[in-house]
Scaffold this active site. Structure first.
Site, PDB file in Angstrom:
ATOM      1  N   LYS A  78       0.833  -1.198   0.000  1.00 20.04           N
ATOM      2  CA  LYS A  78       0.000   0.000   0.000  1.00 20.04           C
ATOM      3  C   LYS A  78       0.873   1.254   0.000  1.00 20.04           C
ATOM      4  O   LYS A  78       1.881   1.322   0.718  1.00 20.04           O
ATOM      5  CB  LYS A  78      -0.913  -0.015   1.232  1.00 20.04           C
ATOM      6  CG  LYS A  78      -1.914   1.117   1.310  1.00 20.04           C
ATOM      7  CD  LYS A  78      -2.829   0.931   2.517  1.00 20.04           C
ATOM      8  CE  LYS A  78      -3.856   2.036   2.644  1.00 20.04           C
ATOM      9  NZ  LYS A  78      -4.746   1.839   3.802  1.00 20.04           N
ATOM     10  N   SER A 152      -9.274   2.226   2.452  1.00 18.05           N
ATOM     11  CA  SER A 152      -8.293   2.887   1.621  1.00 18.05           C
ATOM     12  C   SER A 152      -7.249   1.952   1.017  1.00 18.05           C
ATOM     13  O   SER A 152      -6.456   2.370   0.171  1.00 18.05           O
ATOM     14  CB  SER A 152      -7.584   3.968   2.440  1.00 18.05           C
ATOM     15  OG  SER A 152      -6.888   3.412   3.540  1.00 18.05           O
ATOM     16  N   SER A 176     -10.105   0.077   6.597  1.00 13.10           N
ATOM     17  CA  SER A 176      -9.416   0.182   5.316  1.00 13.10           C
ATOM     18  C   SER A 176      -8.820  -1.113   4.789  1.00 13.10           C
ATOM     19  O   SER A 176      -8.411  -1.177   3.633  1.00 13.10           O
ATOM     20  CB  SER A 176      -8.312   1.243   5.407  1.00 13.10           C
ATOM     21  OG  SER A 176      -8.888   2.525   5.537  1.00 13.10           O
TER      22      SER A 176
END
Length: 457
Positions: A78, A152, A176
């Site tokens: 990420k 996210s 997330s």
């Protein structure tokens, strides 16, 4: 020739350790798939093709290759965690395009275990929202390219569901990891506080953000967690009957759970009953103030992360989110509301070992330019489809998302498992039983011509 795309991290690592495959051939095959298909999906901001192949060769030459738990396994990271030699943009035009000097500790642990970082995945700006789009790209759900992968950790979820990597690294401050996992048919676990090193941003959203795995199987999620976690942090689980509470109630007033997600939770309850557990309907004592508490922490975390960035380079929704959060900073930093929530929930988790809920309230929003829409539209869209994840970040307790069933569109559905502190192994055990008795398809059939084409491609 054996294809390694679509194989689990466990299978790949075993093959590499046993010299049935080389890290280079495994990584090269996954890079080829990324090159062919990521234009439709948008999982990656950066693909490290040349660097990844070089690092695969380094893994293949290691003297301890036969002992590496993730030998030659491609992994996506990420884009809010440092990868040596790559910039860390966090989905924004306001962040510096400066290469990181060192790996984040979790990335370093993955590499030490033999994993190869093939790229950095797309996130919404400052990892604020449950949809992933912005100046660096849009991450779509590989099962339905008209819908967002979630956020996210949306790019990481999309990467695994599309078969670009068997596992990915993400993190979870208000859902997330669990939101993209639920959208994309993946297994994830948000570990409890202190199990895996955080260090995600300034203050880790007041200690709510945790790093964790995204995978296609429970076995891979357990394997990756064992690499990421501090030694001895995951307590062993004694096998046996668990007391499971099933709740279909949304924690947030005014938000309802749609039929497919309620059905998935009921089906999961039936599976756990067949597995020998004591399962009962029971709702946690969610306080009426939970909506306000969630909003305060969600926005205050962004206010901290936005400090020092040029507001002119932030999107309007992010500027507003941070401005709202500045009003809550002092109260949130005190931690009193989180302590009260934990005290309120503790008696419930003394009566029950695990809470089972729907993972989401409804399917994910369309994959459109949410970063160009107003703040309120974003907040309502996020809240209405993901009201069930935030309470457990506020308490700091472990929670999982596990695929179960399908939506009318054919995309995956999912349930959430929540436990008291130190129950990561118990949650993984129950998830494994769900997987065994109600198996799911691992990756989306992107290359079989059965999915809608993303607009503009």
């Amino acid at each position: 020739m054996t294809s390694w795309v679509g194989r689990t991290a466990t299978e790949i690592a075993a093959a590499v350790r046993e010299k049935r495959a080389t890290p280079r051939e495994v990584v090269a095959e996954h890079l080829d798939r990324i090159e062919r298909l990521d234009g439709r999906v948008g999982a990656f901001r950066v693909v490290r093709a040349k660097a990844a192949l070089a690092e695969a060769d380094e893994v293949g030459s290691r003297g301890d290759l036969a002992e590496l738990p993730l030998a030659g396994v491609p992994v996506a990271v990420k884009d809010n965690l440092a990868v040596r030699g790559e910039s860390n943009r966090v989905g924004s035009a306001a962040t510096p395009d400066t290469p990181a000097a060192e790996d984040h500790v979790t990335v370093a642990r993955l590499r030490a275990a033999g994993a190869v970082v093939v790229g950095l995945t797309n996130v919404p700006e400052l990892c604020v929202f449950g949809t992933t789009e912005g100046v660096h790209g849009t991450a779509r759900n590989p099962w339905d390219l008209t819908r967002t992968a979630g956020g996210s950790s949306g790019g990481s979820g999309a990467a695994v569901a599309a078969g670009f990597t068997p596992i990915a690294l993400g993190n979870d401050g208000m859902g997330s990891l669990r939101i993209p996992a639920a959208n994309c048919g993946l297994v994830t676990i948000k570990p409890g506080h202190g199990v895996v090193p955080a260090g995600i941003s300034e203050g880790d959203w007041f200690g709510m953000s945790e790093n964790g795995p995204l995978a296609t199987t429970v076995e891979d999620a357990r394997l990756m967690l064992s690499v990421l976690a501090d030694p001895g942090a995951v307590r062993p689980s004694e096998p046996g009957m668990r007391r499971v509470a099933v709740s279909l109630r949304s924690p947030l007033v005014g938000v309802t759970v749609s039929r497919p997600y309620a059905t998935a939770a009921r089906d999961a309850a039936e599976v756990l009953i067949k597995a020998g557990h004591q399962v009962r309907r029971a709702d946690p004592p969610y306080p009426a103030s939970l909506s306000t508490t969630s909003l305060a922490h969600w926005t205050a975390g962004t206010a901290v992360d936005a400090q020092g960035l040029d507001p002119r380079l932030l999107t309007r929704r992010t500027r507003t989110h941070a401005a709202v959060g500045r009003r809550f900073l002092s109260s949130v930093r005190g931690g009193d509301s989180r302590k009260r929530l934990r005290r309120r929930m503790e008696p419930f988790f003394e009566e029950y070992d695990v809470l089972l809920t729907p993972a989401l309230a409804r399917r994910s929003p369309e994959a459109v330019a949410w970063h160009e829409k107003g703040w309120l539209a974003n907040v309502l869209a996020n809240t209405n489809y993901s009201p069930l994840t935030p309470p457990w970040n506020l308490t700091g307790w472990p929670a999982m998302s596990v695929p179960l069933g399908t939506l009318p569109s054919g995309a995956p559905c999912a349930v959430q498992l929540v436990g008291r502190p130190g129950s990561e192994a118990t949650l993984l055990e129950l998830a494994e039983q769900l997987e065994k008795l109600h198996p799911w398809q691992r990756t989306a059939p992107l290359d079989q011509g059965r999915l809608p084409t993303a607009p503009g491609t």
